[in-house]
Scaffold this motif. Structure first.
Motif, PDB file in Angstrom:
ATOM      1  N   SER A   1      12.164 -18.078 -15.302  1.00 48.31           N
ATOM      2  CA  SER A   1      12.144 -18.441 -13.877  1.00 48.31           C
ATOM      3  C   SER A   1      12.672 -17.301 -13.003  1.00 48.31           C
ATOM      4  CB  SER A   1      12.957 -19.722 -13.637  1.00 48.31           C
ATOM      5  OG  SER A   1      12.419 -20.802 -14.363  1.00 48.31           O
ATOM      6  N   MET A   2      12.158 -16.117 -13.241  1.00 48.32           N
ATOM      7  CA  MET A   2      12.572 -14.934 -12.492  1.00 48.32           C
ATOM      8  C   MET A   2      11.365 -14.264 -11.848  1.00 48.32           C
ATOM      9  SD  MET A   2      15.416 -13.260 -15.030  1.00 48.32           S
ATOM     10  CE  MET A   2      16.688 -14.292 -15.740  1.00 48.32           C
ATOM     11  N   THR A   3      11.638 -13.302 -10.966  1.00 53.81           N
ATOM     12  CA  THR A   3      10.580 -12.509 -10.346  1.00 53.81           C
ATOM     13  C   THR A   3      10.766 -11.041 -10.719  1.00 53.81           C
ATOM     14  OG1 THR A   3      11.859 -12.224  -8.316  1.00 53.81           O
ATOM     15  CG2 THR A   3      10.356 -14.112  -8.420  1.00 53.81           C
ATOM     16  N   TYR A   4       9.767 -10.228 -10.395  1.00 54.66           N
ATOM     17  CA  TYR A   4       9.849  -8.808 -10.743  1.00 54.66           C
ATOM     18  C   TYR A   4       9.058  -7.971  -9.752  1.00 54.66           C
ATOM     19  CZ  TYR A   4       5.068  -9.089 -12.488  1.00 54.66           C
ATOM     20  OH  TYR A   4       3.705  -9.256 -12.586  1.00 54.66           O
ATOM     21  N   THR A   5       9.362  -6.664  -9.712  1.00 54.81           N
ATOM     22  CA  THR A   5       8.513  -5.674  -9.043  1.00 54.81           C
ATOM     23  C   THR A   5       8.148  -4.626 -10.078  1.00 54.81           C
ATOM     24  OG1 THR A   5      10.411  -4.347  -8.314  1.00 54.81           O
ATOM     25  CG2 THR A   5       9.594  -6.039  -6.792  1.00 54.81           C
ATOM     26  N   PHE A   6       6.949  -4.062  -9.924  1.00 55.82           N
ATOM     27  CA  PHE A   6       6.434  -3.114 -10.924  1.00 55.82           C
ATOM     28  C   PHE A   6       5.788  -1.942 -10.202  1.00 55.82           C
ATOM     29  CE2 PHE A   6       2.874  -1.807 -13.792  1.00 55.82           C
ATOM     30  CZ  PHE A   6       3.634  -1.392 -14.878  1.00 55.82           C
ATOM     31  N   ASP A   7       6.336  -0.752 -10.412  1.00 59.61           N
ATOM     32  CA  ASP A   7       5.800   0.469  -9.798  1.00 59.61           C
ATOM     33  C   ASP A   7       5.404   1.428 -10.911  1.00 59.61           C
ATOM     34  OD1 ASP A   7       5.139   2.519  -8.017  1.00 59.61           O
ATOM     35  OD2 ASP A   7       7.180   3.303  -7.991  1.00 59.61           O
ATOM     36  N   TYR A   8       4.109   1.759 -10.986  1.00 59.56           N
ATOM     37  CA  TYR A   8       3.597   2.637 -12.039  1.00 59.56           C
ATOM     38  C   TYR A   8       3.021   3.883 -11.393  1.00 59.56           C
ATOM     39  CZ  TYR A   8       1.490   3.824 -16.557  1.00 59.56           C
ATOM     40  OH  TYR A   8       1.154   4.446 -17.742  1.00 59.56           O
ATOM     41  N   GLN A   9       3.565   5.050 -11.737  1.00 58.44           N
ATOM     42  CA  GLN A   9       3.164   6.305 -11.101  1.00 58.44           C
ATOM     43  C   GLN A   9       2.539   7.249 -12.125  1.00 58.44           C
ATOM     44  OE1 GLN A   9       6.735   7.941  -9.296  1.00 58.44           O
ATOM     45  NE2 GLN A   9       7.486   5.870  -8.847  1.00 58.44           N
ATOM     46  N   VAL A  10       1.375   7.778 -11.801  1.00 59.12           N
ATOM     47  CA  VAL A  10       0.729   8.810 -12.622  1.00 59.12           C
ATOM     48  C   VAL A  10       1.230  10.157 -12.118  1.00 59.12           C
ATOM     49  CG1 VAL A  10      -1.441   9.876 -13.299  1.00 59.12           C
ATOM     50  CG2 VAL A  10      -1.302   7.381 -13.038  1.00 59.12           C
ATOM     51  N   LEU A  11       2.069  10.829 -12.914  1.00 57.41           N
ATOM     52  CA  LEU A  11       2.649  12.101 -12.483  1.00 57.41           C
ATOM     53  C   LEU A  11       1.718  13.274 -12.741  1.00 57.41           C
ATOM     54  CD1 LEU A  11       6.394  11.684 -13.534  1.00 57.41           C
ATOM     55  CD2 LEU A  11       5.285  11.097 -11.384  1.00 57.41           C
ATOM     56  N   ASN A  12       1.171  13.349 -13.932  1.00 63.96           N
ATOM     57  CA  ASN A  12       0.139  14.368 -14.167  1.00 63.96           C
ATOM     58  C   ASN A  12      -0.760  13.987 -15.328  1.00 63.96           C
ATOM     59  OD1 ASN A  12       2.826  15.943 -15.454  1.00 63.96           O
ATOM     60  ND2 ASN A  12       1.062  15.954 -16.785  1.00 63.96           N
ATOM     61  N   ASN A  13      -1.926  14.587 -15.340  1.00 65.35           N
ATOM     62  CA  ASN A  13      -2.946  14.297 -16.339  1.00 65.35           C
ATOM     63  C   ASN A  13      -2.664  15.027 -17.653  1.00 65.35           C
ATOM     64  OD1 ASN A  13      -5.071  12.617 -14.966  1.00 65.35           O
ATOM     65  ND2 ASN A  13      -4.889  14.281 -13.479  1.00 65.35           N
TER      66      ASN A  13
END
Length: 386
Positions: free
Chosen positions: A281-293
């Motif tokens: 019964s919780m919430t979340y935030t999700f940040d996914y960053q592509v730094l380099n190929n």
């Protein structure tokens, strides 16, 4: 001119005065001054990135080409623990990755080529890049025209290597380094007294379950023959021993070699987050960053580097790397735009010059610098004259 002594002095000056990413002002000034002394025209990109342009004077009836040679300028937030005379003067900042050596080799190549203009037709772009360590420099310079302004046809990058013996060079066909991604997750619970856990929602417990679940992504979801890394590097949460936290932050990295695998891992991470947070019964935030190929070398350019290395180092002193590295390198962004290759120049001769990159005692065998300069210069001439 004694090339070794000249390059040694330059490298030690840079090493004594390391500067962090996007703050490479003195280093850029030194690079610019050195290039101008060789009669090479310069200009800036992204404030601390330096570009030098040298045109050959050899007569030709063919269409001329442009090759870029690249080195990186920035240092790391590491306190140096060497005691040599040229140790860092900037507290907590050190050239622990060898960018001082990379920059010096490229300046050496500029010195060599400035005296050999009649030996090639076309243009050489000396590319001194800012901000490699935080993976933003190459993208910024590409945006400001580092490849398009002079219509670069090919790019070569060289990096000193403590895992390659001094006097040798290491090459790699195809995939050489992984793509680098960063994730930042926040799992939100409900603050409470440690003695009354039933009246709160403990995000530390949920986070623990989530972190353990990540291990099944590379081991059970991704094809086991495909190189993948999922690492949690930082977990932060809580106030003190008798308070149940209200939130926990998780920061980590994903390393892959294909867009398909990258998207699969991202999807699986979200699936686990949703399931675990729902069950608690919780919430979340999700940040996914592509730094380099991923860094994927062009085979034909590796062939060119091999031909050049045979002339400079001799065939017995060339190593071919069998496996790619899960480390990242933002040189990869250039290879997404033009053909090219990344090579390692060996700088290990004893225990003191064999510490790994990013180590507080990192150092290099400076006698390797002139040959590093020579292979860059020779490769540029070979490309332009073919």
């Amino acid at each position: 001119m004694n090339l070794f002594k000249t390059l040694q002095n330059i490298r030690r000056t840079i090493h004594q005065n390391p500067e962090l990413s996007n703050k490479e002002f003195k280093t850029a000034d030194l690079v610019e001054k050195t290039l101008k002394e060789q009669g090479i025209k310069t200009y800036r990109l992204c404030k601390t990135g330096v570009i030098g342009i040298l045109e050959g004077t050899k007569k030709t009836n063919k269409k001329t080409k442009v090759i870029a040679l690249r080195a990186d300028l920035d240092a790391l937030p590491i306190k140096e623990k060497n005691n040599h005379s040229y140790k860092s003067k900037n507290p907590g900042v050190m050239h622990a990755c060898g960018h001082d050596g990379n920059t010096t080799m490229l300046l050496g190549a500029a010195m060599i080529l400035a005296k050999q203009k009649e030996e090639f037709a076309g243009k050489i772009q000396f590319t001194f890049q800012l901000d490699e360590e935080t993976a933003g420099g190459s993208k910024g310079m590409i945006k400001e025209g580092v490849l398009s302004a002079n219509k670069v046809d090919c790019i070569i990058g060289a990096h000193v290597s403590p895992w390659t013996k001094s006097g040798k060079v290491a090459l790699k066909y195809g995939a050489m380094m992984a793509g680098v991604d960063k994730f930042v997750i926040e799992i939100k619970g409900l603050l409470g007294h440690g003695a009354y856990p039933h009246l709160s929602k403990d995000p530390i417990v949920a986070t623990s379950e989530f972190i353990m679940s990540l291990q099944t992504i590379p081991s059970r979801i991704v094809n086991p023959v495909e190189p993948v890394v999922v690492t949690v590097g930082k977990v932060e949460g809580g106030q003190q021993y008798n308070i149940i936290a209200d939130k926990v932050t998780v920061v980590g990295t994903v390393r892959t070699f294909s867009e398909k695998t990258r998207e699969l891992i991202k999807k699986e991470m979200i699936k686990r987050l949703q399931g675990i947070c729902k069950s608690y019964s919780m919430t979340y935030t999700f940040d996914y960053q592509v730094l380099n190929n991923p860094l994927i070398n062009t085979d034909s350019v590796v062939d060119l580097c091999y031909e050049s290395a045979k002339q400079v180092y001799g065939p017995k002193n060339i190593e071919f790397l069998k496996n790619p590295s899960m480390a990242g390198e933002d040189f990869a962004e250039y290879l997404h735009e033009v053909k090219g290759a990344f090579i390692y120049v060996g700088t290990s001769s004893n225990e003191k010059t064999s510490y790994p990159w990013h180590h507080e005692k990192f150092d290099l065998d400076e006698t390797a610098l002139p040959k590093g300069a020579e292979i860059l210069a020779n490769t540029a001439k070979l490309f332009l004259n073919k």
